[in-house]
Design an enzyme around this catalytic site. Sequence first.
Site, PDB file in Angstrom:
ATOM      1  N   GLU A 154       0.818  -1.213   0.000  1.00 53.25           N
ATOM      2  CA  GLU A 154       0.000   0.000   0.000  1.00 53.25           C
ATOM      3  C   GLU A 154       0.851   1.262   0.000  1.00 53.25           C
ATOM      4  O   GLU A 154       0.713   2.124   0.858  1.00 53.25           O
ATOM      5  CB  GLU A 154      -0.952  -0.016   1.210  1.00 53.25           C
TER       6      GLU A 154
ATOM      7  N   ASN B 246      -9.877   0.247   0.186  1.00 51.20           N
ATOM      8  CA  ASN B 246     -10.477   0.865   1.369  1.00 51.20           C
ATOM      9  C   ASN B 246     -11.766   1.619   1.036  1.00 51.20           C
ATOM     10  O   ASN B 246     -12.293   2.342   1.891  1.00 51.20           O
ATOM     11  CB  ASN B 246      -9.489   1.824   2.044  1.00 51.20           C
TER      12      ASN B 246
ATOM     13  N   HIS C 219     -18.350  -5.477  10.519  1.00 55.60           N
ATOM     14  CA  HIS C 219     -17.438  -4.731   9.644  1.00 55.60           C
ATOM     15  C   HIS C 219     -18.045  -4.561   8.233  1.00 55.60           C
ATOM     16  O   HIS C 219     -18.088  -3.447   7.698  1.00 55.60           O
ATOM     17  CB  HIS C 219     -16.088  -5.449   9.562  1.00 55.60           C
TER      18      HIS C 219
HETATM   19  N1  LIG Z   1      -6.204  -8.823   6.650  1.00 56.65           N
HETATM   20  C1  LIG Z   1      -7.068  -8.190   5.889  1.00 56.65           C
HETATM   21  O1  LIG Z   1      -6.756  -7.811   4.756  1.00 56.65           O
HETATM   22  C2  LIG Z   1      -8.439  -7.957   6.401  1.00 56.65           C
HETATM   23  C3  LIG Z   1      -9.425  -7.490   5.539  1.00 56.65           C
HETATM   24  C4  LIG Z   1     -10.722  -7.336   6.028  1.00 56.65           C
HETATM   25  C5  LIG Z   1     -10.996  -7.660   7.349  1.00 56.65           C
HETATM   26  N2  LIG Z   1     -10.001  -8.117   8.170  1.00 56.65           N
HETATM   27  C6  LIG Z   1     -10.283  -8.489   9.552  1.00 56.65           C
HETATM   28  O2  LIG Z   1     -11.150  -9.610   9.532  1.00 56.65           O
HETATM   29  C7  LIG Z   1     -11.908  -9.639  10.723  1.00 56.65           C
HETATM   30  C8  LIG Z   1     -13.337  -9.944  10.382  1.00 56.65           C
HETATM   31  O3  LIG Z   1     -13.391 -11.193   9.736  1.00 56.65           O
HETATM   32  P1  LIG Z   1     -14.726 -12.054   9.674  1.00 56.65           P
HETATM   33  O4  LIG Z   1     -15.843 -11.195   9.250  1.00 56.65           O
HETATM   34  O5  LIG Z   1     -14.408 -13.257   8.901  1.00 56.65           O
HETATM   35  O6  LIG Z   1     -15.023 -12.343  11.217  1.00 56.65           O
HETATM   36  P2  LIG Z   1     -14.754 -13.579  12.193  1.00 56.65           P
HETATM   37  O7  LIG Z   1     -13.483 -14.244  11.912  1.00 56.65           O
HETATM   38  O8  LIG Z   1     -14.990 -13.051  13.557  1.00 56.65           O
HETATM   39  O9  LIG Z   1     -15.933 -14.573  11.818  1.00 56.65           O
HETATM   40  C9  LIG Z   1     -17.266 -14.172  12.043  1.00 56.65           C
HETATM   41  C10 LIG Z   1     -18.021 -15.186  12.910  1.00 56.65           C
HETATM   42  O10 LIG Z   1     -18.340 -16.325  12.115  1.00 56.65           O
HETATM   43  C11 LIG Z   1     -17.892 -17.519  12.747  1.00 56.65           C
HETATM   44  N3  LIG Z   1     -17.564 -18.423  11.641  1.00 56.65           N
HETATM   45  C12 LIG Z   1     -16.494 -18.361  10.813  1.00 56.65           C
HETATM   46  N4  LIG Z   1     -16.629 -19.252   9.820  1.00 56.65           N
HETATM   47  C13 LIG Z   1     -17.783 -19.912  10.044  1.00 56.65           C
HETATM   48  C14 LIG Z   1     -18.472 -20.941   9.354  1.00 56.65           C
HETATM   49  N5  LIG Z   1     -18.018 -21.437   8.192  1.00 56.65           N
HETATM   50  N6  LIG Z   1     -19.633 -21.401   9.889  1.00 56.65           N
HETATM   51  C15 LIG Z   1     -20.133 -20.869  11.034  1.00 56.65           C
HETATM   52  N7  LIG Z   1     -19.542 -19.873  11.712  1.00 56.65           N
HETATM   53  C16 LIG Z   1     -18.384 -19.405  11.216  1.00 56.65           C
HETATM   54  C17 LIG Z   1     -16.738 -17.079  13.609  1.00 56.65           C
HETATM   55  O11 LIG Z   1     -16.552 -17.970  14.676  1.00 56.65           O
HETATM   56  C18 LIG Z   1     -17.227 -15.719  14.091  1.00 56.65           C
HETATM   57  O12 LIG Z   1     -18.115 -15.873  15.162  1.00 56.65           O
HETATM   58  C19 LIG Z   1     -11.703  -8.296  11.387  1.00 56.65           C
HETATM   59  O13 LIG Z   1     -10.855  -8.458  12.495  1.00 56.65           O
HETATM   60  C20 LIG Z   1     -11.035  -7.452  10.336  1.00 56.65           C
HETATM   61  O14 LIG Z   1     -10.163  -6.490  10.876  1.00 56.65           O
HETATM   62  C21 LIG Z   1      -8.750  -8.269   7.713  1.00 56.65           C
HETATM   63 ZN   LIG Z   2     -13.112  -4.519   4.853  1.00 54.75          ZN
END
Ligand SMILES: NC(=O)c1ccc[n+]([C@@H]2O[C@H](COP(=O)([O-])OP(=O)(O)OC[C@H]3O[C@@H](n4cnc5c(N)ncnc54)[C@H](O)[C@@H]3O)[C@@H](O)[C@H]2O)c1
Ligand SMILES: [Zn+2]
Length: 366
Positions: free
Chosen positions: A236, A245, A266
């Site tokens: 970036e 973003n 999010h």
């Molecule tokens: N690294 C990056 O480029 C990047 C980009 C966007 C977001 N993020 C980060 O990602 C995070 C959000 O990720 P998320 O939305 O995946 O959230 P998460 O990992 O918290 O998952 C969401 C919920 O779904 C559950 N879950 C996951 N897979 C499941 C499945 N197959 N079946 C049932 N339940 C399931 C999890 O236990 C959790 O309760 C944030 O911390 C954010 O900062 C990182």
């Molecule tokens: Zn995002």
Amino acid sequence: MTVIPVALGDRSYDVRIESGLLGRAGEILATLARGRRMAIVTDANLSRHLATLQASLSTAGVDNEAIVLAPGEATKSWSVLESLTDRLLDLGIERSDHVIALGGGVIGDLVGFATAILKRGCKFVQIPTTLLAQVDSSVGGKTAINTRAGKNLIGAFHQPALVLIDPDTLDTLPARQVRAGYAEVVKYGLIDDPDFFAWCEANGAKLIAGEHDARAHAIGHSVAAKARIVVEDETETSGRRALLNLGHTFGHALEAETGFSDRLFHGEGVAAGMALAYAYSAERGLCSHEDAARVAAHLRGIGLPARLSDCGIDANGETLVGHMMHDKKMASGTLPFLLARGIGQTYLDKSVDLTAVAAFLDSANA
Ligand SMILES: NC(=O)c1ccc[n+]([C@@H]2O[C@H](COP(=O)([O-])OP(=O)(O)OC[C@H]3O[C@@H](n4cnc5c(N)ncnc54)[C@H](O)[C@@H]3O)[C@@H](O)[C@H]2O)c1
Ligand SMILES: [Zn+2]
């Protein structure tokens, strides 16, 4: 199987996408294990998928050990990082070993960062299980934990060695989480791909309903888009990766206002943030009001928020802009904004006046 290469020199890797892949992952991972035991890090909501993965590894003759963490954003913390790295050291993980991250963005970000610093860097494999992680966070090597001062403020760029995506894992994901992840899919259309936005308008509802072809197409298309942008600007620096973003500066303010809680996921913040970025762009005469209305209509049609009131937020513009000023993209007192000249015509604007943004957020259009 769809294979999307992420070409980053000696940090290159493949993203493999296939229905049922989790049950066959053992064969692929055996070549990375090289006879050693593999650690799998996951969260407690993924027991069914963990069982599938462990059975597949065992069939392929790969000894493995699972570390099961508490689900939720709070797991991306210093304290969990400390206990996780201790556990991995106890398991005797070496620099050439591959740790498996099985879960959503929380597990992926945490394991990515843990492996970035463990013995000054060991390897990891992403097996994302949320739509958000499959289309966005598992690809590109951004890893982080949260601190008292804010989200994702401590982290590193650390690319995975491999990403395995099994869209069938989404069958168990709660519908609200699927919708939230879908916001990041729509984002790729809005950034630079109007045809894909039109595809989303025509097929988004099918994807949300779990229709396999729509889901597979959206994941493949999104990963390819993300890979293209990451390859152009891995860390970036040129501004290209910043396009990812879109909606996130407005969205971040909404997430902060709701305390980064389950009140607003999010992806929901990103959905409303993208609609607000378009509404603001229209107000400034950068894009047409028709385009802004089209974005809001599609997101709302899917069941995602597009306005402050959809998020249950009644804070004033000054308060919301105050949250934006804590964004880590803030530099020399200004905040770069992603604005749009039309659908699929997002650009980085470094001359946005925050007072004008606050006034916009107080207006009926927000
Ligand atoms: N690294 C990056 O480029 C990047 C980009 C966007 C977001 N993020 C980060 O990602 C995070 C959000 O990720 P998320 O939305 O995946 O959230 P998460 O990992 O918290 O998952 C969401 C919920 O779904 C559950 N879950 C996951 N897979 C499941 C499945 N197959 N079946 C049932 N339940 C399931 C999890 O236990 C959790 O309760 C944030 O911390 C954010 O900062 C990182
Ligand atoms: Zn995002």
